[in-house]
Design an enzyme around this catalytic site. Sequence first.
Site, PDB file in Angstrom:
ATOM      1  N   GLY A   1       0.831  -1.208   0.000  1.00 38.32           N
ATOM      2  CA  GLY A   1       0.000   0.000   0.000  1.00 38.32           C
ATOM      3  C   GLY A   1       0.855   1.244   0.000  1.00 38.32           C
ATOM      4  CG  ASN A   2      -0.279   4.735  -1.423  1.00 44.49           C
ATOM      5  OD1 ASN A   2      -1.000   5.483  -0.787  1.00 44.49           O
ATOM      6  ND2 ASN A   2      -0.658   4.200  -2.582  1.00 44.49           N
ATOM      7  NE  ARG A   3       5.422   6.887   4.331  1.00 43.78           N
ATOM      8  CZ  ARG A   3       5.843   6.043   5.260  1.00 43.78           C
ATOM      9  NH1 ARG A   3       5.068   5.745   6.275  1.00 43.78           N
ATOM     10  NH2 ARG A   3       7.041   5.516   5.174  1.00 43.78           N
TER      11      ARG A   3
END
Length: 427
Positions: free
Chosen positions: A215-217
């Site tokens: 995923g990412n932030r």
Amino acid sequence: MTPGGDDARAPRVVVGVGGGIAAYKACGLIRLLTESGCHVDVVPTQAALEFVGTATFEALSGNPVTTGVFSDVPSVRHVALGQRADLVVVAPATADLLARAASGRADDLLTSTLLTARCPVLLAPAMHTEMWEHPATRRNVGTLRGDGLHVMPPASGRLTGADTGAGRLPEPADIARLAHLLLDGGRMPWDLHGEHVVVTAGGTREDVDPVRFLGNRSSGKQGYAIAAVAAARGARVTLVTSADLPTPAAVEAVPIESARELRDETLRLAEGADVVIKAAAVADFRPADVAGSKLKKGSSTEPESIGLTVNPDILAELVDARTAGRVPADCLLVGFAAETGDASGTVLEHGRAKLARKGCDLLVVNEVGRGTTFGEDVNGGWILDTAGGEVLLDRVSKDLVASRVLDAVVAASGSATTGRRGAHHTD
Ligand code: CTP
């Protein structure tokens, strides 16, 4: 910050409370406003006090509460409150209160305050669906919007008793968000009515196995802010999202996880959209193989590495679909880019190059770092258009960024004054 807002610089907010069961939710709104540093004067109608008592409003706001024009006469309270306010918020605004406000009555302290206020006024309606849909209420809402007051679309859902439908009071957090936007000078005209705005939000999740993902932030906050403000400006809003945030009032959420799910939903919705705003942070790559069962260390399934394959570029596909006629030719496409400067160029230079490369109509360039962008409540950067124009976003709230992005959308599409698709109605 203590209730009462003793600080002379504190924004002065009058919270009007109409006589409906949703009056109890005004308590949550008052608390949110005082906790964020506002001086709050609560002005209930007499009927509101059938639902919540004066003591509650006085304790929460830290200020005295009166309903009529004959209390505290020497201070000319029925005029002074409105004159001194930076914002008036009415929650709940009942059908009766909307009717009285629309016809300019001044038969209690709240309607007198509404007549004397020269600051922004935000009305959050709550009533049964039949009342909300009645031609008389539609007329009153149209009149109030025409007079420059902001009337939020009500939420849909459970009403008093067993009924469900449109007419629920938006959540206190939704009302407080728009209140702060107005206090911060954000624009909220009713200029997107009749427009279908599709917003993507959050980071995508790419499965590695049934329990893990890449995923990412991205928190989704910016996309949610755009959805909330677009709905408050009258748009029909569909939010395609992977984020776990409360859906804003009058917004339809479509949950997704992976980039390919996001692509499918966004392209489907874009076929009937007037504007697509791509605030989602899309993973450029996903695992080439997704394990059907959990990968275990020390077992035969333990991976040496995870091979990646390229995800579709959704914005590029939208641009192509528009060129091919599958997405309306006048559908406005807005991209987002999170950039840092580097040896090859500044943030702005990277943004300009990306706008040209992506082929969208507007690009919101966020400068990563310095306490902005991922997960924060403020954002910094620029809104770039294809004519070379740029709007600076100087560490402002994500709601104010949302308001500026929608201003740019309206300016780019020309819908503000000309009614691009003949879409100007009053309700
Ligand atoms: N985007 C997209 N599909 C992708 C990647 C990005 O639709 N697979 C969209 C994003 O939602 C955003 C815009 O394209 O609106 C820019 O995203 P960004 O990641 O900055 O673009 P990239 O082309 O991936 O550029 P970079 O190489 O700088 O990451």
